[in-house]
Design a protein around this motif. Structure first.
Motif, PDB file in Angstrom:
ATOM      1  N   ASP A  21       0.815  -1.217   0.000  1.00  0.00           N
ATOM      2  CA  ASP A  21       0.000   0.000   0.000  1.00  0.00           C
ATOM      3  C   ASP A  21       0.849   1.267   0.000  1.00  0.00           C
ATOM      4  O   ASP A  21       0.340   2.356  -0.273  1.00  0.00           O
ATOM      5  CB  ASP A  21      -0.935   0.013   1.213  1.00  0.00           C
ATOM      6  N   GLU A  22       2.129   1.143   0.323  1.00  0.00           N
ATOM      7  CA  GLU A  22       3.033   2.293   0.384  1.00  0.00           C
ATOM      8  C   GLU A  22       3.745   2.551  -0.948  1.00  0.00           C
ATOM      9  O   GLU A  22       4.450   3.544  -1.088  1.00  0.00           O
ATOM     10  CB  GLU A  22       4.111   2.057   1.452  1.00  0.00           C
ATOM     11  N   VAL A  23       3.603   1.648  -1.911  1.00  0.00           N
ATOM     12  CA  VAL A  23       4.373   1.731  -3.153  1.00  0.00           C
ATOM     13  C   VAL A  23       3.447   2.001  -4.338  1.00  0.00           C
ATOM     14  O   VAL A  23       2.528   1.240  -4.606  1.00  0.00           O
ATOM     15  CB  VAL A  23       5.164   0.417  -3.385  1.00  0.00           C
ATOM     16  N   ALA A  24       3.740   3.098  -5.048  1.00  0.00           N
ATOM     17  CA  ALA A  24       2.962   3.433  -6.242  1.00  0.00           C
ATOM     18  C   ALA A  24       3.575   2.814  -7.491  1.00  0.00           C
ATOM     19  O   ALA A  24       2.892   2.526  -8.459  1.00  0.00           O
ATOM     20  CB  ALA A  24       2.883   4.945  -6.398  1.00  0.00           C
ATOM     21  N   GLY A  25       4.898   2.597  -7.460  1.00  0.00           N
ATOM     22  CA  GLY A  25       5.579   2.018  -8.610  1.00  0.00           C
ATOM     23  C   GLY A  25       7.027   1.736  -8.290  1.00  0.00           C
ATOM     24  O   GLY A  25       7.548   2.169  -7.270  1.00  0.00           O
ATOM     25  N   MET A  26       7.677   1.000  -9.191  1.00  0.00           N
ATOM     26  CA  MET A  26       9.080   0.649  -9.008  1.00  0.00           C
ATOM     27  C   MET A  26       9.827   0.802 -10.319  1.00  0.00           C
ATOM     28  O   MET A  26       9.268   0.569 -11.384  1.00  0.00           O
ATOM     29  CB  MET A  26       9.227  -0.819  -8.580  1.00  0.00           C
ATOM     30  N   VAL A  27      11.103   1.168 -10.204  1.00  0.00           N
ATOM     31  CA  VAL A  27      12.015   1.194 -11.335  1.00  0.00           C
ATOM     32  C   VAL A  27      13.205   0.337 -10.929  1.00  0.00           C
ATOM     33  O   VAL A  27      13.872   0.625  -9.933  1.00  0.00           O
ATOM     34  CB  VAL A  27      12.492   2.629 -11.663  1.00  0.00           C
ATOM     35  N   LEU A  28      13.440  -0.743 -11.662  1.00  0.00           N
ATOM     36  CA  LEU A  28      14.568  -1.622 -11.393  1.00  0.00           C
ATOM     37  C   LEU A  28      15.565  -1.482 -12.528  1.00  0.00           C
ATOM     38  O   LEU A  28      15.236  -1.738 -13.682  1.00  0.00           O
ATOM     39  CB  LEU A  28      14.107  -3.073 -11.257  1.00  0.00           C
ATOM     40  N   VAL A  29      16.787  -1.052 -12.203  1.00  0.00           N
ATOM     41  CA  VAL A  29      17.822  -0.825 -13.197  1.00  0.00           C
ATOM     42  C   VAL A  29      18.910  -1.865 -13.011  1.00  0.00           C
ATOM     43  O   VAL A  29      19.600  -1.860 -12.001  1.00  0.00           O
ATOM     44  CB  VAL A  29      18.410   0.595 -13.067  1.00  0.00           C
ATOM     45  N   ASP A  30      19.017  -2.789 -13.968  1.00  0.00           N
ATOM     46  CA  ASP A  30      20.028  -3.837 -13.899  1.00  0.00           C
ATOM     47  C   ASP A  30      19.995  -4.521 -12.536  1.00  0.00           C
ATOM     48  O   ASP A  30      21.024  -4.732 -11.893  1.00  0.00           O
ATOM     49  CB  ASP A  30      21.409  -3.269 -14.198  1.00  0.00           C
ATOM     50  N   SER A  31      18.802  -4.870 -12.095  1.00  0.00           N
ATOM     51  CA  SER A  31      18.595  -5.419 -10.762  1.00  0.00           C
ATOM     52  C   SER A  31      19.038  -6.875 -10.658  1.00  0.00           C
ATOM     53  O   SER A  31      18.931  -7.645 -11.605  1.00  0.00           O
ATOM     54  CB  SER A  31      17.108  -5.330 -10.406  1.00  0.00           C
ATOM     55  N   THR A  32      19.529  -7.224  -9.479  1.00  0.00           N
ATOM     56  CA  THR A  32      19.826  -8.615  -9.169  1.00  0.00           C
ATOM     57  C   THR A  32      18.514  -9.371  -9.104  1.00  0.00           C
ATOM     58  O   THR A  32      17.545  -8.892  -8.510  1.00  0.00           O
ATOM     59  CB  THR A  32      20.542  -8.709  -7.806  1.00  0.00           C
ATOM     60  N   ALA A  33      18.457 -10.533  -9.711  1.00  0.00           N
ATOM     61  CA  ALA A  33      17.237 -11.337  -9.699  1.00  0.00           C
ATOM     62  C   ALA A  33      17.083 -12.026  -8.344  1.00  0.00           C
ATOM     63  O   ALA A  33      18.054 -12.556  -7.803  1.00  0.00           O
ATOM     64  CB  ALA A  33      17.279 -12.376 -10.808  1.00  0.00           C
ATOM     65  N   PRO A  34      15.882 -12.004  -7.787  1.00  0.00           N
ATOM     66  CA  PRO A  34      15.677 -12.689  -6.505  1.00  0.00           C
ATOM     67  C   PRO A  34      15.743 -14.203  -6.677  1.00  0.00           C
ATOM     68  O   PRO A  34      15.345 -14.745  -7.704  1.00  0.00           O
ATOM     69  CB  PRO A  34      14.279 -12.242  -6.081  1.00  0.00           C
ATOM     70  N   ALA A  35      16.230 -14.890  -5.648  1.00  0.00           N
ATOM     71  CA  ALA A  35      16.294 -16.353  -5.655  1.00  0.00           C
ATOM     72  C   ALA A  35      14.890 -16.927  -5.516  1.00  0.00           C
ATOM     73  O   ALA A  35      14.589 -17.990  -6.018  1.00  0.00           O
ATOM     74  CB  ALA A  35      17.191 -16.848  -4.535  1.00  0.00           C
ATOM     75  N   ARG A  36      14.049 -16.213  -4.809  1.00  0.00           N
ATOM     76  CA  ARG A  36      12.648 -16.592  -4.655  1.00  0.00           C
ATOM     77  C   ARG A  36      11.861 -15.304  -4.513  1.00  0.00           C
ATOM     78  O   ARG A  36      12.434 -14.249  -4.314  1.00  0.00           O
ATOM     79  CB  ARG A  36      12.444 -17.495  -3.447  1.00  0.00           C
ATOM     80  N   ALA A  37      10.568 -15.383  -4.603  1.00  0.00           N
ATOM     81  CA  ALA A  37       9.742 -14.178  -4.543  1.00  0.00           C
ATOM     82  C   ALA A  37       9.919 -13.483  -3.198  1.00  0.00           C
ATOM     83  O   ALA A  37       9.905 -14.129  -2.162  1.00  0.00           O
ATOM     84  CB  ALA A  37       8.277 -14.542  -4.753  1.00  0.00           C
ATOM     85  N   PRO A  38      10.109 -12.156  -3.190  1.00  0.00           N
ATOM     86  CA  PRO A  38      10.271 -11.428  -1.932  1.00  0.00           C
ATOM     87  C   PRO A  38       9.032 -11.556  -1.065  1.00  0.00           C
ATOM     88  O   PRO A  38       7.911 -11.585  -1.566  1.00  0.00           O
ATOM     89  CB  PRO A  38      10.458  -9.979  -2.361  1.00  0.00           C
ATOM     90  N   GLY A  39       9.250 -11.633   0.227  1.00  0.00           N
ATOM     91  CA  GLY A  39       8.149 -11.695   1.170  1.00  0.00           C
ATOM     92  C   GLY A  39       7.554 -13.063   1.358  1.00  0.00           C
ATOM     93  O   GLY A  39       6.627 -13.233   2.137  1.00  0.00           O
ATOM     94  N   THR A  40       8.057 -14.067   0.654  1.00  0.00           N
ATOM     95  CA  THR A  40       7.526 -15.402   0.830  1.00  0.00           C
ATOM     96  C   THR A  40       8.349 -16.147   1.850  1.00  0.00           C
ATOM     97  O   THR A  40       9.546 -15.914   1.991  1.00  0.00           O
ATOM     98  CB  THR A  40       7.525 -16.198  -0.489  1.00  0.00           C
ATOM     99  N   ALA A  41       7.716 -17.050   2.553  1.00  0.00           N
ATOM    100  CA  ALA A  41       8.407 -17.824   3.575  1.00  0.00           C
ATOM    101  C   ALA A  41       9.203 -18.946   2.941  1.00  0.00           C
ATOM    102  O   ALA A  41       8.850 -19.469   1.893  1.00  0.00           O
ATOM    103  CB  ALA A  41       7.387 -18.405   4.564  1.00  0.00           C
ATOM    104  N   SER A  42      10.266 -19.304   3.614  1.00  0.00           N
ATOM    105  CA  SER A  42      11.078 -20.427   3.155  1.00  0.00           C
ATOM    106  C   SER A  42      10.310 -21.716   3.394  1.00  0.00           C
ATOM    107  O   SER A  42       9.542 -21.840   4.333  1.00  0.00           O
ATOM    108  CB  SER A  42      12.401 -20.453   3.924  1.00  0.00           C
ATOM    109  N   SER A  43      10.529 -22.699   2.543  1.00  0.00           N
ATOM    110  CA  SER A  43       9.812 -23.951   2.673  1.00  0.00           C
ATOM    111  C   SER A  43      10.264 -24.751   3.878  1.00  0.00           C
ATOM    112  O   SER A  43       9.600 -25.679   4.299  1.00  0.00           O
ATOM    113  CB  SER A  43      10.003 -24.796   1.404  1.00  0.00           C
ATOM    114  N   GLY A  44      11.440 -24.414   4.444  1.00  0.00           N
ATOM    115  CA  GLY A  44      11.931 -25.114   5.616  1.00  0.00           C
ATOM    116  C   GLY A  44      12.548 -26.448   5.295  1.00  0.00           C
ATOM    117  O   GLY A  44      12.926 -27.193   6.176  1.00  0.00           O
ATOM    118  N   GLY A  45      12.673 -26.773   4.030  1.00  0.00           N
ATOM    119  CA  GLY A  45      13.201 -28.064   3.643  1.00  0.00           C
ATOM    120  C   GLY A  45      14.651 -28.016   3.224  1.00  0.00           C
ATOM    121  O   GLY A  45      15.041 -28.676   2.290  1.00  0.00           O
ATOM    122  N   GLY A  46      15.478 -27.213   3.923  1.00  0.00           N
ATOM    123  CA  GLY A  46      16.888 -27.158   3.590  1.00  0.00           C
ATOM    124  C   GLY A  46      17.162 -26.343   2.343  1.00  0.00           C
ATOM    125  O   GLY A  46      18.045 -26.668   1.585  1.00  0.00           O
TER     126      GLY A  46
END
Length: 103
Positions: A21-46
């Motif tokens: 709700d605090e973000v109207a938009g984003m600009v990513l310039v040559d951004s590092t790709a996330p290993a997994r989606a941000p804000g998601t919990a780890s599966s806990g399986g190592g």
């Protein structure tokens, strides 16, 4: 509006996932790709978070045994001697290695 370059793109993505709700938009310039989606919990399986935690603990323990001094010998480049010594002393600490790996 958020803008993130390189590794900063991960911070922007994480912030946007946590506070949509605090973000109207984003600009990513040559951004590092996330290993997994941000804000998601780890599966806990190592997954990657577990591996990072283990590597961080191992590096931190090795720094306490003095192995961090070996790591501190590299990467000081052409700094003046005084600053070179300060960088080497800081890099060799367990807390610095732990935070570098966590980041």
């Amino acid at each position: 509006m958020l803008a993130g370059h390189s590794f900063g793109g991960l911070y922007v993505l994480t912030y946007a996932a946590r506070f949509p709700d605090e973000v109207a938009g984003m600009v990513l310039v040559d951004s590092t790709a996330p290993a997994r989606a941000p804000g998601t919990a780890s599966s806990g399986g190592g997954g990657s978070d577990d591996i990072v935690s283990r590597v961080s603990a191992l590096a931190s323990a090795s720094a306490r045994l003095g192995l961090g001094r070996l790591y501190g010998q590299f990467g000081v480049g052409d700094l003046p001697p005084r600053f070179r010594d300060e960088v080497r002393a800081n890099v060799a600490t367990a807390s610095n290695l732990r935070s570098t790996i966590a980041e």
